[in-house]
Design an enzyme around this catalytic site. Structure first.
Site, PDB file in Angstrom:
ATOM      1  N   PRO A  89       0.809  -1.217   0.000  1.00 22.11           N
ATOM      2  CG  PRO A  89      -0.453  -1.348   1.967  1.00 22.11           C
ATOM      3  CD  PRO A  89       0.526  -2.088   1.142  1.00 22.11           C
ATOM      4  CD  GLU A 116      -0.202  -4.680  10.195  1.00 27.01           C
ATOM      5  OE1 GLU A 116      -0.122  -3.465   9.959  1.00 27.01           O
ATOM      6  OE2 GLU A 116      -1.264  -5.323  10.123  1.00 27.01           O
ATOM      7  NE  ARG A 154      -6.109  -4.461 -21.555  1.00 25.36           N
ATOM      8  CZ  ARG A 154      -7.141  -4.772 -22.321  1.00 25.36           C
ATOM      9  NH1 ARG A 154      -7.760  -5.897 -22.171  1.00 25.36           N
ATOM     10  NH2 ARG A 154      -7.547  -3.929 -23.230  1.00 25.36           N
ATOM     11  CG  ASP A 169      -6.873  -0.277 -24.749  1.00 24.62           C
ATOM     12  OD1 ASP A 169      -8.104  -0.243 -24.898  1.00 24.62           O
ATOM     13  OD2 ASP A 169      -6.269  -1.250 -24.287  1.00 24.62           O
TER      14      ASP A 169
HETATM   15  C1  9D3 Z   1      -2.304  -0.571   9.526  1.00 26.59           C
HETATM   16  C2  9D3 Z   1      -1.682   0.019   8.339  1.00 26.59           C
HETATM   17  N1  9D3 Z   1      -1.979  -0.716   7.094  1.00 26.59           N
HETATM   18  C3  9D3 Z   1      -1.406   0.074   5.969  1.00 26.59           C
HETATM   19  C4  9D3 Z   1      -2.456   0.830   5.216  1.00 26.59           C
HETATM   20  C5  9D3 Z   1      -1.360  -2.032   7.137  1.00 26.59           C
HETATM   21  C6  9D3 Z   1      -1.599  -2.872   5.944  1.00 26.59           C
HETATM   22  C7  9D3 Z   1      -2.842  -2.982   5.357  1.00 26.59           C
HETATM   23  C8  9D3 Z   1      -3.046  -3.835   4.283  1.00 26.59           C
HETATM   24  C9  9D3 Z   1      -0.557  -3.595   5.413  1.00 26.59           C
HETATM   25  C10 9D3 Z   1      -0.766  -4.435   4.332  1.00 26.59           C
HETATM   26  C11 9D3 Z   1      -2.008  -4.541   3.776  1.00 26.59           C
HETATM   27  C12 9D3 Z   1      -2.223  -5.472   2.667  1.00 26.59           C
HETATM   28  N2  9D3 Z   1      -2.274  -4.760   1.389  1.00 26.59           N
HETATM   29  C13 9D3 Z   1      -1.387  -5.005   0.437  1.00 26.59           C
HETATM   30  O1  9D3 Z   1      -0.522  -5.828   0.610  1.00 26.59           O
HETATM   31  C14 9D3 Z   1      -1.445  -4.236  -0.794  1.00 26.59           C
HETATM   32  C15 9D3 Z   1      -2.338  -3.197  -1.215  1.00 26.59           C
HETATM   33  C16 9D3 Z   1      -3.457  -2.563  -0.584  1.00 26.59           C
HETATM   34  O2  9D3 Z   1      -3.881  -2.872   0.531  1.00 26.59           O
HETATM   35  N3  9D3 Z   1      -4.091  -1.577  -1.274  1.00 26.59           N
HETATM   36  C17 9D3 Z   1      -3.714  -1.174  -2.507  1.00 26.59           C
HETATM   37  N4  9D3 Z   1      -2.683  -1.718  -3.132  1.00 26.59           N
HETATM   38  C18 9D3 Z   1      -2.004  -2.711  -2.470  1.00 26.59           C
HETATM   39  S1  9D3 Z   1      -0.680  -3.522  -3.078  1.00 26.59           S
HETATM   40  C19 9D3 Z   1      -0.508  -4.480  -1.769  1.00 26.59           C
END
Ligand code: 9D3
Length: 263
Positions: A89, A116, A154, A169
């Protein structure tokens, strides 16, 4: 292109490879995919992939050693090397441009985090790029990796046939698509626009471009701000602007407080 996905849930990808355009790309040998089970690279009896964070706090962190061994094993198979992408994220947000860049790589290695996140030393030492798919919280990187791979695959030359083609596209580049219609001519009282039945292909093309532009203006004006408009598009927007101005003037002239005998 070789694509490896490192995950503790490799079975999540079985159906992904087996459907639609992705399946065709795999069948045609344009994509050689593999889901790699990180757990297979653990060396303890219970095949543990996570551990408690140094410094305390809740949640668990993905252990670095199994991940590093999994990455090394994939790199050994990719003789021409692979670009390593961590799904997180915290990463750069996926865009069509990012997807196009990834599609030009020799090979791709996607790492899917769970818990996490992964130990920072993996990021420091083994990751080329950190990628997110947007500002919402998922339970792990697997679905995000599928989204990224779908967008990338793609764009690999030869994957889309002439009928679909990545060129289409880019033709309507930066604009939303116009509406689509198929039979029947009237559905639940809603008729297909007359022009689409006219057989006048030039007029239909003009109509479609105009609708694309207007849909974009109404739904995603931000897209127009960052895109050069050609002469025809500028003229359409000018006409709309004049129409809107007329409507607003008319409305103002007919506001209740502008009528004589009131307030
Ligand atoms: C408590 C803080 N969180 C961060 C926003 C912890 C957390 C949440 C969700 C850590 C990892 C995740 C799992 N998400 C992913 O691995 C992830 C992800 C996402 O949650 N949203 C958008 N793109 C991605 S790419 C990997």
């Amino acid at each position: 292109m070789h694509i490896a996905v490192l995950t503790i849930f490799p079975a999540m990808f079985d159906l992904f490879w087996e459907h639609g355009i992705v399946r065709r790309a795999v069948a045609g040998g344009l994509v050689q995919p593999q889901a790699v089970d990180i757990r297979a690279f653990t060396r303890d009896r219970h095949q543990v992939t996570d551990d408690r964070p140094y410094g305390g706090g809740c949640g668990m962190v993905m252990k670095p050693e199994p991940l590093a061994r999994a990455i090394e094993s994939v790199r050994d198979q990719f003789n021409d090397g692979g670009f390593t992408v961590l799904m997180t994220p915290r990463g750069d947000q996926l865009s069509q441009q990012t997807a196009a860049g990834l599609a030009r790589q020799q090979g791709l290695i996607f790492i899917c985090g769970r818990y996490e996140g992964v130990d920072a030393r993996i990021v420091h030492r083994h990751v080329d790029y950190e990628l997110s798919i947007g500002d919402y919280v998922l339970s792990g990187g697997e679905l995000a990796a599928m989204v990224a791979m779908d967008a990338v695959i793609r764009l690999i030359p030869g994957v889309l046939g002439g009928a679909q083609s990545a060129q289409r596209d880019s033709f309507s580049d930066g604009l939303l698509e116009h509406e689509h219609y198929t039979r029947p001519r009237v559905f639940e009282g809603d008729a297909v626009p007359e022009i689409l039945l006219s057989g006048d292909h030039q007029a239909i093309e003009r109509w479609r471009r105009k609708m694309s532009l207007i849909e974009t203006l109404m739904r995603r004006p931000d897209l127009l701000e960052n895109r050069a408009l050609d002469e025809r598009e500028t003229e359409i927007l000018r006409q709309w602007s004049q129409m809107l101005e007329r409507v607003l003037k008319h409305q103002a002239a007919h506001r209740p407080d502008s009528l004589p005998g009131r307030q």
